[in-house]
Design an enzyme around this catalytic site. Structure first.
Site, PDB file in Angstrom:
ATOM      1  N   GLU A 114      35.453  24.002  55.350  1.00 18.73           N
ATOM      2  CA  GLU A 114      36.785  24.495  55.699  1.00 18.73           C
ATOM      3  C   GLU A 114      37.544  23.448  56.518  1.00 18.73           C
ATOM      4  O   GLU A 114      36.952  22.699  57.286  1.00 18.73           O
ATOM      5  CB  GLU A 114      36.652  25.797  56.490  1.00 18.73           C
ATOM      6  CG  GLU A 114      36.053  26.902  55.652  1.00 18.73           C
ATOM      7  CD  GLU A 114      35.808  28.208  56.398  1.00 18.73           C
ATOM      8  OE1 GLU A 114      35.762  29.247  55.739  1.00 18.73           O
ATOM      9  OE2 GLU A 114      35.653  28.196  57.627  1.00 18.73           O
ATOM     10  N   CYS A 127      42.561  20.039  61.327  1.00 13.34           N
ATOM     11  CA  CYS A 127      41.211  20.091  61.885  1.00 13.34           C
ATOM     12  C   CYS A 127      40.232  19.878  60.721  1.00 13.34           C
ATOM     13  O   CYS A 127      40.217  20.638  59.763  1.00 13.34           O
ATOM     14  CB  CYS A 127      41.029  21.456  62.544  1.00 13.34           C
ATOM     15  SG  CYS A 127      39.437  21.651  63.315  1.00 13.34           S
ATOM     16  N   CYS A 134      25.970  22.901  60.918  1.00 13.53           N
ATOM     17  CA  CYS A 134      25.747  22.005  62.054  1.00 13.53           C
ATOM     18  C   CYS A 134      24.349  22.265  62.607  1.00 13.53           C
ATOM     19  O   CYS A 134      23.897  23.401  62.676  1.00 13.53           O
ATOM     20  CB  CYS A 134      26.790  22.263  63.140  1.00 13.53           C
ATOM     21  SG  CYS A 134      26.602  21.140  64.554  1.00 13.53           S
ATOM     22  N   CYS A 138      24.780  25.286  69.124  1.00 18.47           N
ATOM     23  CA  CYS A 138      25.430  25.814  70.335  1.00 18.47           C
ATOM     24  C   CYS A 138      25.541  27.332  70.198  1.00 18.47           C
ATOM     25  O   CYS A 138      25.924  27.845  69.147  1.00 18.47           O
ATOM     26  CB  CYS A 138      26.810  25.187  70.523  1.00 18.47           C
ATOM     27  SG  CYS A 138      26.733  23.402  70.625  1.00 18.47           S
ATOM     28  N   CYS A 141      28.928  29.216  69.097  1.00 19.77           N
ATOM     29  CA  CYS A 141      29.690  28.667  67.970  1.00 19.77           C
ATOM     30  C   CYS A 141      29.137  29.218  66.654  1.00 19.77           C
ATOM     31  O   CYS A 141      27.946  29.074  66.375  1.00 19.77           O
ATOM     32  CB  CYS A 141      29.582  27.144  67.993  1.00 19.77           C
ATOM     33  SG  CYS A 141      30.278  26.356  66.530  1.00 19.77           S
ATOM     34  N   GLY A 185      30.651  21.064  61.933  1.00 19.47           N
ATOM     35  CA  GLY A 185      29.749  19.916  62.029  1.00 19.47           C
ATOM     36  C   GLY A 185      29.923  19.063  63.267  1.00 19.47           C
ATOM     37  O   GLY A 185      30.902  19.189  64.009  1.00 19.47           O
ATOM     38  N   GLU A 186      28.934  18.198  63.485  1.00 20.29           N
ATOM     39  CA  GLU A 186      28.942  17.271  64.616  1.00 20.29           C
ATOM     40  C   GLU A 186      29.224  15.874  64.049  1.00 20.29           C
ATOM     41  O   GLU A 186      28.337  15.247  63.448  1.00 20.29           O
ATOM     42  CB  GLU A 186      27.576  17.346  65.324  1.00 20.29           C
ATOM     43  CG  GLU A 186      27.304  16.234  66.317  1.00 20.29           C
ATOM     44  CD  GLU A 186      28.404  16.005  67.337  1.00 20.29           C
ATOM     45  OE1 GLU A 186      28.873  16.968  67.969  1.00 20.29           O
ATOM     46  OE2 GLU A 186      28.816  14.845  67.491  1.00 20.29           O
ATOM     47  N   SER A 217      35.529  14.716  68.101  1.00 24.56           N
ATOM     48  CA  SER A 217      34.930  15.545  69.150  1.00 24.56           C
ATOM     49  C   SER A 217      33.414  15.579  68.997  1.00 24.56           C
ATOM     50  O   SER A 217      32.897  15.718  67.891  1.00 24.56           O
ATOM     51  CB  SER A 217      35.490  16.971  69.029  1.00 24.56           C
ATOM     52  OG  SER A 217      34.907  17.806  70.001  1.00 24.56           O
ATOM     53  N   SER A 239      32.755  18.042  74.095  1.00 17.60           N
ATOM     54  CA  SER A 239      32.556  19.480  74.304  1.00 17.60           C
ATOM     55  C   SER A 239      31.657  19.629  75.525  1.00 17.60           C
ATOM     56  O   SER A 239      30.435  19.546  75.415  1.00 17.60           O
ATOM     57  CB  SER A 239      31.907  20.105  73.065  1.00 17.60           C
ATOM     58  OG  SER A 239      32.849  20.163  72.032  1.00 17.60           O
ATOM     59  N   LEU A 240      32.255  19.845  76.671  1.00 20.44           N
ATOM     60  CA  LEU A 240      31.513  19.837  77.934  1.00 20.44           C
ATOM     61  C   LEU A 240      30.968  21.226  78.258  1.00 20.44           C
ATOM     62  O   LEU A 240      29.769  21.423  78.367  1.00 20.44           O
ATOM     63  CB  LEU A 240      32.446  19.335  79.039  1.00 20.44           C
ATOM     64  CG  LEU A 240      31.806  18.949  80.347  1.00 20.44           C
ATOM     65  CD1 LEU A 240      30.846  17.783  80.176  1.00 20.44           C
ATOM     66  CD2 LEU A 240      32.871  18.582  81.376  1.00 20.44           C
ATOM     67  N   HIS A 241      31.867  22.169  78.448  1.00 22.81           N
ATOM     68  CA  HIS A 241      31.565  23.606  78.508  1.00 22.81           C
ATOM     69  C   HIS A 241      30.737  24.076  79.701  1.00 22.81           C
ATOM     70  O   HIS A 241      30.480  25.275  79.826  1.00 22.81           O
ATOM     71  CB  HIS A 241      30.883  24.091  77.228  1.00 22.81           C
ATOM     72  CG  HIS A 241      31.634  23.747  75.975  1.00 22.81           C
ATOM     73  ND1 HIS A 241      33.000  23.645  75.922  1.00 22.81           N
ATOM     74  CD2 HIS A 241      31.197  23.473  74.717  1.00 22.81           C
ATOM     75  CE1 HIS A 241      33.372  23.323  74.686  1.00 22.81           C
ATOM     76  NE2 HIS A 241      32.300  23.201  73.944  1.00 22.81           N
ATOM     77  N   ASN A 315      36.692  32.329  71.634  1.00 23.26           N
ATOM     78  CA  ASN A 315      37.076  33.179  70.507  1.00 23.26           C
ATOM     79  C   ASN A 315      35.933  34.129  70.213  1.00 23.26           C
ATOM     80  O   ASN A 315      34.868  33.697  69.787  1.00 23.26           O
ATOM     81  CB  ASN A 315      37.377  32.322  69.270  1.00 23.26           C
ATOM     82  CG  ASN A 315      38.617  31.484  69.491  1.00 23.26           C
ATOM     83  OD1 ASN A 315      39.658  31.996  69.871  1.00 23.26           O
ATOM     84  ND2 ASN A 315      38.495  30.180  69.293  1.00 23.26           N
ATOM     85  N   CYS A 358      38.840  27.848  66.733  1.00 21.26           N
ATOM     86  CA  CYS A 358      37.712  26.991  67.115  1.00 21.26           C
ATOM     87  C   CYS A 358      36.406  27.777  67.064  1.00 21.26           C
ATOM     88  O   CYS A 358      36.313  28.871  67.611  1.00 21.26           O
ATOM     89  CB  CYS A 358      37.866  26.504  68.549  1.00 21.26           C
ATOM     90  SG  CYS A 358      39.249  25.445  68.787  1.00 21.26           S
TER      91      CYS A 358
HETATM   92  N1  SAH Z   1      30.647  19.484  66.895  1.00 21.97           N
HETATM   93  C1  SAH Z   1      31.748  18.947  67.566  1.00 21.97           C
HETATM   94  C2  SAH Z   1      32.999  19.183  66.788  1.00 21.97           C
HETATM   95  C3  SAH Z   1      33.369  20.657  66.638  1.00 21.97           C
HETATM   96  S1  SAH Z   1      34.692  20.869  67.671  1.00 21.97           S
HETATM   97  C4  SAH Z   1      31.827  19.484  68.974  1.00 21.97           C
HETATM   98  O1  SAH Z   1      31.149  20.446  69.261  1.00 21.97           O
HETATM   99  O2  SAH Z   1      32.544  18.890  69.772  1.00 21.97           O
HETATM  100  C5  SAH Z   1      34.875  22.546  67.815  1.00 21.97           C
HETATM  101  C6  SAH Z   1      35.257  22.873  69.243  1.00 21.97           C
HETATM  102  O3  SAH Z   1      35.364  24.294  69.333  1.00 21.97           O
HETATM  103  C7  SAH Z   1      34.167  22.452  70.204  1.00 21.97           C
HETATM  104  O4  SAH Z   1      34.697  22.069  71.445  1.00 21.97           O
HETATM  105  C8  SAH Z   1      33.408  23.733  70.348  1.00 21.97           C
HETATM  106  O5  SAH Z   1      32.625  23.749  71.495  1.00 21.97           O
HETATM  107  C9  SAH Z   1      34.520  24.744  70.360  1.00 21.97           C
HETATM  108  N2  SAH Z   1      34.056  26.096  70.056  1.00 21.97           N
HETATM  109  C10 SAH Z   1      32.947  26.457  69.380  1.00 21.97           C
HETATM  110  N3  SAH Z   1      32.849  27.799  69.330  1.00 21.97           N
HETATM  111  C11 SAH Z   1      33.922  28.283  69.982  1.00 21.97           C
HETATM  112  C12 SAH Z   1      34.391  29.599  70.255  1.00 21.97           C
HETATM  113  N4  SAH Z   1      33.729  30.668  69.815  1.00 21.97           N
HETATM  114  N5  SAH Z   1      35.529  29.732  70.949  1.00 21.97           N
HETATM  115  C13 SAH Z   1      36.226  28.645  71.361  1.00 21.97           C
HETATM  116  N6  SAH Z   1      35.844  27.384  71.122  1.00 21.97           N
HETATM  117  C14 SAH Z   1      34.698  27.203  70.445  1.00 21.97           C
HETATM  118 FE1  SF4 Z   2      27.940  22.131  66.191  1.00 24.27          FE
HETATM  119 FE2  SF4 Z   2      30.096  21.614  67.661  1.00 24.27          FE
HETATM  120 FE3  SF4 Z   2      29.495  24.146  66.915  1.00 24.27          FE
HETATM  121 FE4  SF4 Z   2      27.985  22.900  68.713  1.00 24.27          FE
HETATM  122  S1  SF4 Z   2      30.150  23.456  68.945  1.00 24.27           S
HETATM  123  S2  SF4 Z   2      27.227  24.086  66.966  1.00 24.27           S
HETATM  124  S3  SF4 Z   2      28.031  20.818  67.983  1.00 24.27           S
HETATM  125  S4  SF4 Z   2      30.075  22.472  65.590  1.00 24.27           S
END
Ligand code: SAH
Ligand code: SF4
Length: 367
Positions: A114, A127, A134, A138, A141, A185-186, A217, A239-241, A315, A358
């Site tokens: 997608e 995007c 992936c 995480c 996600c 994906g990463e 990212s 993606s720090l979080h 989300n 996201c």
């Molecule tokens: N794999 C890479 C690229 C994906 S980016 C990465 O993780 O950076 C997608 C972004 O959306 C990342 O910052 C991820 O952490 C964030 N994300 C994933 N699940 C989410 C959710 N449920 N709500 C908001 N952001 C989310």
């Molecule tokens: Fe993969 Fe990025 Fe989702 Fe983590 S946030 S599972 S690295 S797509």
């Protein structure tokens, strides 16, 4: 749901190239200019022919060698025998109430990916996905929950962008301005294909994007970050979080391999071009990483790193056990960072009604 569906349009198209045809032939779409010149020279042709072909591939409306009018008929026929110009096959196109558009593409092996177009009055952002699924797992996600299927080729990445550019062009809606590798994906786990795709995207004879308008990212694959910095000059998002290892370990398995101290050191070492900053992404999750104490820790650990911060309200989705904090909690968190002089945006999610926000991209492969 029914109200949302009024805004959804689905469309089927057929690919110009079937997967069987692609099998034996060279797909020129995934090749950088250097690769194409190399390929053309191996055929006994002059290298400028390679440059001509490369620039044809990315002109609007070009889908066959027959259209490459500055090449001889004979050479065009020869190319058609040994090479193809791949395109993605659109499986579904859904438009959100807020104008964002989710494209689902079916790949030659049946896998689905997608891409999401986020139109704004002043710019269009796409995007882009870098893998099918992936492997990083995480917890918050949805893409992570489907697991890893395979890497995308450079052509499959470039073709997401090319497809949407062609559609905008046909609709007279202007150009794509911004690319973010924040789909499925990463990207840094697929670095070789990613850098080939970036070469094509940034080449003035290719898709001609400015490196300032392209962001990759990562969840924090530390050794690959240094390599990305050596190989490209695009923007980096992290993606720090979480602001401490305990919280980050709970949310992101990758933190066990590359803990925060290593990740932040890699950010300090990253060759950030002048007047640019690393984008720190922070998904706000209720009662997990949204406290004022966490915000204060973040202020400390980011000290000295040229960065700006994006707060992403989580989300929600029924398959995941997390919730989004209240607006006032998010704003209180933001305020602490603002007081410490960071640039902090709360990034409003787009396309939630079509599962395009996201972390919501999770197309399953066709059976
Ligand atoms: N794999 C890479 C690229 C994906 S980016 C990465 O993780 O950076 C997608 C972004 O959306 C990342 O910052 C991820 O952490 C964030 N994300 C994933 N699940 C989410 C959710 N449920 N709500 C908001 N952001 C989310
Ligand atoms: Fe993969 Fe990025 Fe989702 Fe983590 S946030 S599972 S690295 S797509």
């Amino acid at each position: 749901m029914s109200e949302q569906h009024q805004h959804v349009t689905k469309q089927q198209t057929t690919s110009l190239i079937s997967s069987e045809e692609v099998g034996e032939k060279v797909d020129l779409k995934g090749l950088t200019l250097d690769d194409i010149v190399h390929f053309i020279k191996a055929l006994g042709e002059k290298s400028f022919r390679g440059q001509q072909i490369f620039s044809w591939l990315y002109r609007p409306g070009i889908s066959s060698f027959a259209q490459m009018s500055n090449l001889s008929q004979e050479f065009r026929s020869k190319l058609a025998e040994i090479a193809v110009i791949s395109q993605l096959t659109l499986q579904a196109r859904e438009e959100s109430k807020d104008g964002s558009v989710k494209y689902a593409f079916v790949l030659s092996d049946g896998a689905l990916i997608e891409s999401v177009l986020i139109p704004d009055p002043d710019r269009h952002t796409l995007c882009v996905s870098s893998q099918v699924g992936c492997a990083m797992g995480c917890r918050f996600c949805l893409t992570g929950t489907i697991g890893f299927k395979r890497n995308l080729s450079a052509a499959e990445m470039v073709n997401q962008i090319h497809f949407v550019m062609e559609e905008l062009y046909r609709q007279g809606k202007g150009r794509l301005n911004n690319l973010v590798f924040m789909g499925m994906g990463e990207p840094l786990a697929n670095l070789d294909n990613l850098t080939s795709a970036l070469d094509i995207l940034l080449d003035p004879r290719g898709l001609n994007f400015s490196d300032r308008k392209v962001t990759v990212s990562t969840c924090g694959l530390v050794p690959k970050m240094a390599e990305l910095g050596r190989r490209t000059s695009v923007n980096l998002a992290i993606s720090l979080h979480a602001a401490d290892d305990e919280t980050r370990n709970r949310l992101m398995p990758v933190n066990a391999t590359y803990p925060l101290a290593e990740l932040l050191e890699a950010c300090r070492q990253y060759p950030v071009p002048k007047r640019r900053r690393i984008m720190m992404e922070y998904v706000m999750i209720k009662d997990c990483n949204d406290s004022k104490a966490a915000a204060r820790k973040l202020v400390k650990i980011l000290h000295g790193i040229p960065c700006k911060i994006n707060l992403l309200p989580f989300n929600e989705c029924s398959a995941l056990p997390y919730q989004c904090p209240s607006r006032s909690t998010i704003e209180a968190f933001q305020e602490i960072l603002l007081q410490a002089d960071y640039t902090v945006m709360i990034r409003e999610s787009r396309g939630a009604d079509i599962s395009a926000a996201c972390g919501q991209l999770a197309s399953q492969s066709t059976p």
